[in-house]
Design a protein around this motif. Structure first.
Motif, mmCIF file in Angstrom:
data_model
loop_
_atom_site.group_PDB
_atom_site.id
_atom_site.type_symbol
_atom_site.label_atom_id
_atom_site.label_comp_id
_atom_site.label_asym_id
_atom_site.label_seq_id
_atom_site.Cartn_x
_atom_site.Cartn_y
_atom_site.Cartn_z
ATOM 1 N N ALA A 101 45.136 35.125 43.177
ATOM 2 C CA ALA A 101 43.921 35.797 43.660
ATOM 3 C C ALA A 101 43.158 36.358 42.475
ATOM 4 O O ALA A 101 43.755 36.729 41.459
ATOM 5 C CB ALA A 101 44.290 36.915 44.621
ATOM 6 N N GLY A 102 41.851 36.405 42.613
ATOM 7 C CA GLY A 102 41.014 36.951 41.546
ATOM 8 C C GLY A 102 39.698 37.453 42.101
ATOM 9 O O GLY A 102 39.387 37.260 43.274
ATOM 10 N N LEU A 103 38.924 38.085 41.248
ATOM 11 C CA LEU A 103 37.597 38.570 41.639
ATOM 12 C C LEU A 103 36.545 37.624 41.080
ATOM 13 O O LEU A 103 36.663 37.157 39.945
ATOM 14 C CB LEU A 103 37.359 39.953 41.053
ATOM 15 N N PRO A 142 41.247 37.037 36.937
ATOM 16 C CA PRO A 142 42.510 37.014 37.684
ATOM 17 C C PRO A 142 43.035 38.416 38.007
ATOM 18 O O PRO A 142 42.983 39.305 37.163
ATOM 19 C CB PRO A 142 43.471 36.287 36.736
ATOM 20 N N ILE A 143 43.499 38.603 39.226
ATOM 21 C CA ILE A 143 44.122 39.867 39.636
ATOM 22 C C ILE A 143 45.609 39.608 39.899
ATOM 23 O O ILE A 143 46.471 40.334 39.440
ATOM 24 C CB ILE A 143 43.464 40.412 40.934
ATOM 25 N N ILE A 144 45.901 38.546 40.674
ATOM 26 C CA ILE A 144 47.297 38.165 40.925
ATOM 27 C C ILE A 144 47.497 36.762 40.354
ATOM 28 O O ILE A 144 46.956 35.801 40.893
ATOM 29 C CB ILE A 144 47.602 38.157 42.438
ATOM 30 N N PRO A 145 48.243 36.624 39.268
ATOM 31 C CA PRO A 145 48.528 35.285 38.755
ATOM 32 C C PRO A 145 49.412 34.515 39.737
ATOM 33 O O PRO A 145 49.998 35.102 40.647
ATOM 34 C CB PRO A 145 49.268 35.546 37.442
ATOM 35 N N SER A 146 49.511 33.211 39.522
ATOM 36 C CA SER A 146 50.176 32.332 40.481
ATOM 37 C C SER A 146 51.628 32.739 40.756
ATOM 38 O O SER A 146 52.381 33.026 39.830
ATOM 39 C CB SER A 146 50.133 30.915 39.926
ATOM 40 N N THR A 162 42.042 46.197 35.743
ATOM 41 C CA THR A 162 41.477 47.393 35.105
ATOM 42 C C THR A 162 41.001 48.311 36.218
ATOM 43 O O THR A 162 40.903 47.898 37.377
ATOM 44 C CB THR A 162 40.274 47.023 34.215
ATOM 45 N N ARG A 163 40.678 49.542 35.856
ATOM 46 C CA ARG A 163 40.221 50.492 36.883
ATOM 47 C C ARG A 163 38.914 50.009 37.502
ATOM 48 O O ARG A 163 38.693 50.150 38.696
ATOM 49 C CB ARG A 163 40.038 51.870 36.252
ATOM 50 N N ALA A 164 38.060 49.389 36.680
ATOM 51 C CA ALA A 164 36.786 48.892 37.218
ATOM 52 C C ALA A 164 37.046 47.851 38.304
ATOM 53 O O ALA A 164 36.381 47.825 39.339
ATOM 54 C CB ALA A 164 35.956 48.285 36.100
ATOM 55 N N GLN A 165 38.051 46.993 38.059
ATOM 56 C CA GLN A 165 38.348 45.958 39.064
ATOM 57 C C GLN A 165 38.870 46.568 40.356
ATOM 58 O O GLN A 165 38.516 46.139 41.446
ATOM 59 C CB GLN A 165 39.365 44.963 38.476
ATOM 60 N N THR A 166 39.714 47.605 40.227
ATOM 61 C CA THR A 166 40.214 48.221 41.472
ATOM 62 C C THR A 166 39.078 48.926 42.211
ATOM 63 O O THR A 166 39.040 48.931 43.436
ATOM 64 C CB THR A 166 41.345 49.232 41.198
ATOM 65 N N MET A 195 29.660 46.047 37.892
ATOM 66 C CA MET A 195 29.662 44.584 37.913
ATOM 67 C C MET A 195 29.715 44.007 36.491
ATOM 68 O O MET A 195 30.461 43.080 36.223
ATOM 69 C CB MET A 195 28.399 44.059 38.615
ATOM 70 N N THR A 196 28.927 44.603 35.571
ATOM 71 C CA THR A 196 28.928 44.044 34.216
ATOM 72 C C THR A 196 30.272 44.292 33.549
ATOM 73 O O THR A 196 30.726 43.502 32.734
ATOM 74 C CB THR A 196 27.804 44.657 33.350
ATOM 75 N N GLU A 197 30.925 45.412 33.926
ATOM 76 C CA GLU A 197 32.231 45.725 33.337
ATOM 77 C C GLU A 197 33.292 44.728 33.814
ATOM 78 O O GLU A 197 34.119 44.257 33.052
ATOM 79 C CB GLU A 197 32.630 47.161 33.728
#
Length: 1427
Positions: free
Chosen positions: A741-743, A757-761, A800-804, A830-832
């Motif tokens: 899963a990823g953003l 990537p957030i959760i690698p395979s 990263t915190r921005a992603q969460t 978004m830019t982060e």
């Protein structure tokens, strides 16, 4: 001459199905060459009896029947039978009355009623002729065969109606024509010749319309819906191959239908009715309608005929039963709960002779009995014909529409329905093929090349895809699977009669695979995907006859198939493959899908088949050894396998969210009003989303075919073999490969940016099994009823915190319903998250990466207990941050298992440390077992065994950096089209928003969404919608909140105590928790490259010995905890479940007293230059907890307990040391934490989960007694240097009692009186023993350089006890002696007593000589050191 042969054939048909005909009239007009009959009534009972459908005919008539016989050109022109306007009305049979009918109406394979009907009439007309005793001469016979082979049938205006409940389904075919064709499929007068033993026919259906309408109670249709299918034309090709000229039946029959374009339309009113008709088809398929429910009550002959599919009624029923092969007996008997294809295959099979047997009038050859083919296996055994049926569709679309009533201007004019399309499904290259031979082989393959689903127009007042929005087709398409027909070619037609390359179209005989093993080798999943691309299903059912011994006894009918299982081996396998698919869940798609579900739930119909109550028979099944041996040899099962390949699912941030209108209906609440004002939709770009990719998902499912009969036999055996038991379960395996899963975000051009990537395979597997008919197993309480196993080799999550924060924003956009306009996303965020490639950001954020490994969980339940066991191999958490030299540094934050046995003393820093071995034990291993019924006298109480290995935690400042990240205050206002915004009224709201943001922070909260909604109010209508829809979600929460708070704390306390007592009163507990070591450095501790990156103690040790000085670190070594209940012998924490413990607890309360021991609690500090200073020397305690309870029976409705709780704690001696550098380190750490905490609080949401560990480490007053208490690790606050160590105050001691198993956060003192009143009485007795407390304070002497001063206070033999009863509370404290001394240390001299022989304060039983002690003077001298 000819007339005498042809006329009876034609007459027999007409007379057989049509009422009140005078044969003489018919005969005269036939000889004239033309017959016209008007207004004919059909013989409904004959039709029902012959077709054996589960329907009855309410009416059936033919407007006009014409028969044209060209007597002079019989050898070259066809006989034409024309039917003008034929109408039949059918309904489902009401509770099947007589045996004979129920027998035949088992099941049919047609999924919808309309499919069965059009095909019936043409076939029926061509049935075989009645008996004629004198065989005609050869010439005449061949002429008759030519005549029959070339009959043309034309039906103009065929109307079929099916009524049920409030449903009216009508099928109208404008014209259908059946004629004979040549090898190029052109109309011709053909016959079978010795060189070409083939007959071809074509049936053309033109303008087929299917309507589905709702009728009211009086049977009238108030307003007509759009037709399901409008003016659809299709053509069918029939191909018959004969073995020789005199064959009575073809050896190969192929019937293939092709539809170029199929356009279905379903309105929201029609959807429940359509689903109902689908359910009817499935119920017919499974034989659930009209199936006999009680095998024993039925007449055996009826079963045997049905299993054979004896459809064309025959006079000679007894003959059938005698010749019927024994192994077929009861074949259908147990099929009611499984998808037994026998019933409907038999039905379809029975029509085969009816379609194709045109041979003269000999009854013997055909037997005029549809089942004869199989019947004569024993007599002449002719071969079963091979039947291939196919349906092909080039392009199909299904459109879902929402309807609304439109009132007309005139009062009397009827209401009109206006429909609006919202969803469309397109499918290309569809194939449905069935191949069967007799009863022994049936195969069905379904596939399509590609499909997609699209959003149309608007939904629920949001005009997201209206014409003027200029959205691309790409955006509207939310589901794509498979390939294009243009790229794939005509693979879907392969080997059909419409494929020019097929053997039939090239004059050769087709080869068929009719062997299960060969079939599976040929039609693999890979071959299916290659041919179709999007979807492929292969369903194979075979029966193999091993002609072994005959049945043991033919009378043993209730057990039907047992003795025959060795003879008939049935297999059923289904495999489904779904090709690469892309599924996009944005607001438009989700609202449309949920709206469809809501519409489907709008009308509830009675289910067709209710589950039978599982009857426990009084009489036991008598089982003989032969049956069991046969079962051991072979048990028929059905196996299903579903595979999804390359699946992508994208979940977008909600652009609008009206789920509060839809979800309550789906969950089962009332329907909310659907009327909403239309809002102008603005698409949000860039639109963030979560993207999930899966390489492969595989689901396998197997179930016994004849579950009831199998279970009855196996459950009655005393010791069934594992093999037999295995088949009594439904088994299910789910395997997921390559889940990641990823953003990502969708930008203005409609393309995605590179996924982050957030959760690698990772891969995972799940297995479950469920016992069939558990009520039959009651005598065997040990049999497992359900079992589940979950395996996860490894899982990593990084962000990263921005992603969460972005994930949180996406989640909140869906969870806070009611905003009709787009919620804005912070641009800086978004830019982060999505950084442009090749551009370095100024200060990159740290990434947290957590991983778990080797998770295995197992659950099972029997009729007595439920149990679970599992292991967690290891857990790791580390932070990745950009380093100085451009290389990223790795900071380990959490590691388990970690060897923490020696960490309680500082020696380990100087000894060599073994690296973490790969064979380390699992971090957590546990087994628990809970009785199904707590009050059941048979049960042996609950058991909980658990062991937890050591954990190392590093609370690094990098964690604070991660937690307090906050995006800047800009919000993106870029939209695809900017609406003209009125400037003046909006200015204040924008300013107000800025102020709000400063105070609230930028996390998108529910509160802010209301601002965002009003900010884009571009028209008064829109504002109105927003303000109206906001309150929808608010009052509900408010109401819940009020309801929650109206319960008093005493009530909650009472409930809590009751629940807790029930849980522990008969619990066998064994808990073993190794020490957890927490390092709190005041500067970051990255892992050096020389050691294993995640080893925290190793990292600290390498820093301690390293070149650079180590940052100040506080080390908390939490104690090892062991809890064991009375009389329990230690056992392995991981047991095979279900298990039995040596000493089960039978009486409640027998598990007490619990013995609780804690060891090796210590605190020390590491300062630079290899200095270690201890704060709390290693200590521990042992304690005993006993609880007894008895029930009180007050006059009130609910019974209450009275409790007696005793807690005895023996502490080891406690030594505390403190010095200036340590205090300094404390203040630094406390300062950092308080700043972080205030930052988080200011931001408006407490993410306490991630800050929880740090917040406890600050210096807060506490008591050493705390560390001794029961089941929780002691609070870190023991280390406080300023706390008053000695006074064990009442409040403190009582708090320590909080861990007894019934307390809450309120102190017991406050609640005791209430508890007594509200939940029975509580008596509490606690006692602490502490041999010695030593506190040492070190400080440098200000006056004399190089001199150190030390204050030592000692308390000996402390004991405290508390006794709390209903009427009094008594607290006792006792301290034997209390001394304070002070010492000085000079370089080279060691420690010496200070002034006045070092005495500061002495409490002894002996009197103290006044001359030696001047308390005041000494006290004043020492004050500076105390501060």
């Amino acid at each position: 001459m000819l007339e005498s042969y042809v006329t009876p054939i034609l007459m027999s048909y007409v007379n057989r199905y049509i009422k009140n005909l005078k044969p003489s009239d018919l005969q005269l007009s036939l000889w004239g060459g033309d017959v016209v009959l008007s207004k004919l009534e059909l013989k409904l009972d004959v039709l029902e009896q012959e077709l054996k459908l589960p329907f009855t005919f309410l009416s059936g008539h033919i407007h006009e029947l014409r028969i044209h016989v060209p007597w002079t050109k019989l050898g070259s022109e066809p006989v034409v039978i024309t039917i003008n306007t034929m109408e039949c009305i059918l309904k489902l049979k009401d509770g099947i009355q007589d045996d004979h009918e129920s027998c035949g109406s088992n099941s049919t394979n047609r999924s919808t009623a309309e499919n069965t009907k059009p095909s019936i009439k043409p076939r029926r007309i061509q049935q075989a002729a009645p008996t004629d005793p004198d065989l005609p001469p050869g010439y005449v016979q061949s002429l008759i065969r030519r005549v029959v082979n070339n009959v043309n049938i034309v039906i103009n205006n065929l109307i079929l109606k099916y009524v049920e409940d409030d449903i009216v389904l009508s099928v109208n075919i404008t014209s259908a024509e059946c004629y004979t064709v040549d090898e190029l499929w052109d109309r011709a007068f053909m016959d079978i010749s010795a060189t070409d033993l083939v007959l071809r026919k074509v049936i053309n259906f033109s303008d087929c319309t299917v309507c589905l309408d709702k009728r009211n109670a009086s049977g009238k249709i108030e307003f007509y819906q759009d037709p399901l299918l409008y003016k659809c034309s299709f053509r069918t090709r029939l191909h018959f191959t004969y073995d020789n000229l005199n064959s009575k039946m073809p050896s190969i029959i192929k019937i293939h239908t092709l539809v170029e374009s199929l356009k279905l339309s379903i309105t929201d009113q029609q959807l429940p009715m359509f689903i109902r008709i689908m359910q009817l088809g499935i119920a017919l398929y499974y034989g659930e309608i009209g199936n006999f429910k009680d095998g024993e009550a039925e007449d055996p002959t009826c079963h045997s005929k049905d299993a054979l599919g004896n459809v064309t009624g025959t006079e000679d029923e007894t003959r059938i039963d005698m010749q019927y092969p024994a192994q077929y007996k009861g074949q259908e008997l147990f099929s009611q709960d499984s998808e037994e294809p026998q019933g409907w295959v038999s039905w379809a099979w029975s029509l085969v002779p009816a379609i194709v047997s045109y041979d003269g009038g000999e009854e013997d050859c055909l037997g005029n009995d549809s089942a004869s083919a199989v019947l004569q296996q024993k007599v002449q055994t002719p071969k079963d014909p091979i039947v291939s049926v196919g349906f092909y569709c080039t392009k199909a679309t299904v459109t879902f529409k929402l309807t609304e009533m439109q009132a007309e201007s005139s009062y009397y004019s009827p209401q009109k329905v206006k429909s609006k399309e919202v969803l469309c499904w397109e499918q290309e290259g569809t194939t449905i093929e069935a191949l069967m031979m007799g009863e022994s082989f049936f195969d069905c393959q379904i596939g399509f090349v590609g499909c997609r689903a699209m959003c149309l127009k608007g939904i629920m007042g949001v005009r997201d895809f209206e014409e003027h929005t200029n959205r691309t087709e790409n955006e509207s398409c939310f589901f794509i699977c498979g390939e294009n027909l243009s790229t794939k070619g005509l693979t879907y037609l392969t080997n059909s009669l419409f494929d020019y390359r097929s053997p039939e179209n090239n004059g050769t005989r087709a080869e068929f695979i009719l062997d299960a093993a060969h079939h599976k080798e040929t039609y693999t999943e890979v071959a299916g995907v290659q041919r179709f691309g999007a979807f492929y299903m292969d369903y194979l059912y075979t029966v193999e006859h091993n002609n072994g011994k005959g049945p043991a006894n033919q009378q043993d009918f209730p057990l039907g198939k047992n003795e025959d299982l060795g003879i008939v081996q049935e297999k059923s396998t289904k495999s489904l493959v779904i090709g690469p698919l892309d599924f996009r869940l944005d607001s438009s798609a989700v609202h449309r899908i949920l709206k469809m579900i809501v519409c489907a739930l709008e009308h509830e119909y009675e289910p067709y088949s209710r589950l039978k109550p599982e009857s426990k028979d009084g009489k036991e099944a008598v089982v003989n050894s032969e049956e069991v041996a046969a079962l051991e040899e072979y048990i028929p099962t059905r196996h299903t396998s579903v595979t999804l390949l390359k699946c992508t699912c994208t979940i977008f941030m909600a652009e609008f969210n009206l789920l509060d209108h839809l979800l309550p209906v789906i969950v089962g609440g009332k329907n909310s009003s659907n009327f909403m004002n239309a809002t102008n939709f603005q698409s949000l770009r860039p639109l963030p989303s979560i993207q999930i990719l899966v390489d492969k998902i595989n689901l396998e499912h197997s179930v016994p075919m004849y579950a009831e009969q199998l279970v009855r036999v196996v459950s009655s055996l005393t010791q069934p073999s594992d093999n037999l038991l295995h088949y009594c379960y439904v088994h299910c395996y789910l395997k997921v490969f390559g889940f990641q899963a990823g953003l990502t975000s969708l930008n203005h051009s409609g393309s995605y940016c590179l996924p982050v990537p957030i959760i690698p395979s990772f891969s995972t597997a799940l297995y479950g099994k469920l016992l069939k008919l558990p009520t039959l197993w009651t005598k065997r309480s040990q049999t497992v009823i359900t079992e589940g196993i979950f395996e996860l080799p490894h899982l990593t999550v990084q962000a990263t915190r921005a992603q969460t924060l972005l994930l949180q924003a996406i989640y909140q956009s869906w969870s806070h319903a009611g905003n009709t306009s787009s919620s804005t996303v912070n641009e800086a965020l978004m830019t982060e998250v999505f950084q442009t490639t090749g551009v370095k950001s100024k200060n990159p954020l740290p990434t947290l990466e957590g991983s778990v490994q080797n998770v295995e969980l197992k659950y099972c339940s029997t009729s007595l207990v439920r149990c679970a066991s599992g292991t967690l191999g290891s857990i790791k958490l580390c932070a990745k941050a950009p380093g100085d030299s451009g290389k990223e540094k790795l900071v380990p934050l959490l590691q388990g298992p970690s060897d923490t046995r020696d960490l309680h003393s500082t020696k380990w820093l100087n000894e060599s440390r073994k690296p973490e071995s790969l064979l380390a034990p699992d971090l957590i291993a546990f087994t628990m077992q809970v009785p199904q019924d707590m009050d059941d006298c048979r049960h042996s109480g609950a058991v909980f065994l658990c062991s937890v290995q050591g954990l190392a935690v590093n609370i690094d400042p990098i964690l604070y950096t991660w937690v307090i990240y906050q995006p800047q205050k800009r919000t993106s206002r870029q939209h695809m089209q900017q609406q003209p915004v009125v400037a003046v009224p909006l200015a204040p709201s924008v300013n107000r928003r800025k102020e709000e943001e400063l105070s609230v922070g930028s996390a998108p909260l529910a509160k802010q969404q209301s601002y965002q909604a009003s900010e884009y109010a571009s028209s008064p209508i829109k504002t109105k919608t927003v303000t109206e829809s906001r309150p929808l979600s608010v009052p509900v929460k408010a109401m819940l909140h009020i309801h929650e708070s109206c319960r008093s704390p005493e009530e909650r306390m009472k409930e809590f105590i009751g629940i807790l007592w029930n849980a522990v009163k008969s619990l066998t507990l064994q808990l073993d928790v190794q020490s957890c070591c927490v390092f709190i450095p005041n500067d970051s501790l990255p892992s050096p490259s020389t050691i294993v990156s995640s080893d925290i103690p190793g990292t600290v040790r390498s820093w301690y010995h390293g070149q650079t000085s180590t940052p100040g670190t506080l080390v908390l070594c939490l104690p090892q905890i062991k809890i064991i209940s009375a009389g329990h012998k230690c056992m392995e924490p991981l047991q095979e479940i279900p298990f039995v413990i040596p000493r089960p607890i039978l009486e409640e309360g027998d598990a007490f007293p619990w013995t609780i021991s804690l060891h090796h609690f210590s605190i020390y500090t590491l300062l630079g230059k290899q200095v270690t200073l201890s704060l709390v020397e290693p200590m521990g305690c042992t304690s005993t907890l006993a609880v007894t309870s008895q029930k009180l029976f007050p006059p009130g409705p609910d019974e209450r307990h009275s409790f007696v709780v005793c807690l005895h704690v023996d502490l080891e001696s406690l030594e505390i040391k403190c010095s200036n550098p340590q205090v300094q380190l404390f203040s630094e750490l406390a300062d950092t934490m308080s700043k972080v905490w205030s930052r988080i609080q200011k931001r408006g949401h407490l993410s306490s989960s991630s800050v929880c560990p740090e917040s406890t480490a600050g210096p807060s007053p506490g008591s050493p007694v705390w560390s001794s208490v029961g089941t929780v690790p002691p609070d870190t606050s023991t280390c406080s240097p300023s706390a008053d160590i000695v006074t064990t105050t009442e409040g403190d001691s009582i708090q320590a009692g909080d861990d007894s198993p019934f307390s809450d956060s309120v102190t017991l003192e406050q609640t005791t009186s209430n508890i007594g009143a509200s939940s029975g009485r509580v008596s509490l007795w606690m006692q602490w023993m502490l041999p010695k407390v030593t506190v040492k304070l070190f400080a440098p002497d200000c006056e004399n350089k190089g001199t150190e001063v030390c204050m030592v206070s000692e308390l000996e033999d402390l004991s405290a006890s508390i006794d709390v009863q209903d009427v009094y509370t008594k607290v006792k404290c006792k301290i034997e002696s209390f001394n304070i001394d002070h010492y000085q240390s000079r370089p080279g001299e060691g420690w010496q007593s200070g002034h006045f022989e070092g005495v500061f304060l002495q409490c002894k039983e002996k009197p103290v000589p006044w001359g030696r002690v001047l308390v005041f003077g000494a006290m004043w001298r020492c004050l500076p050191f105390l501060h």
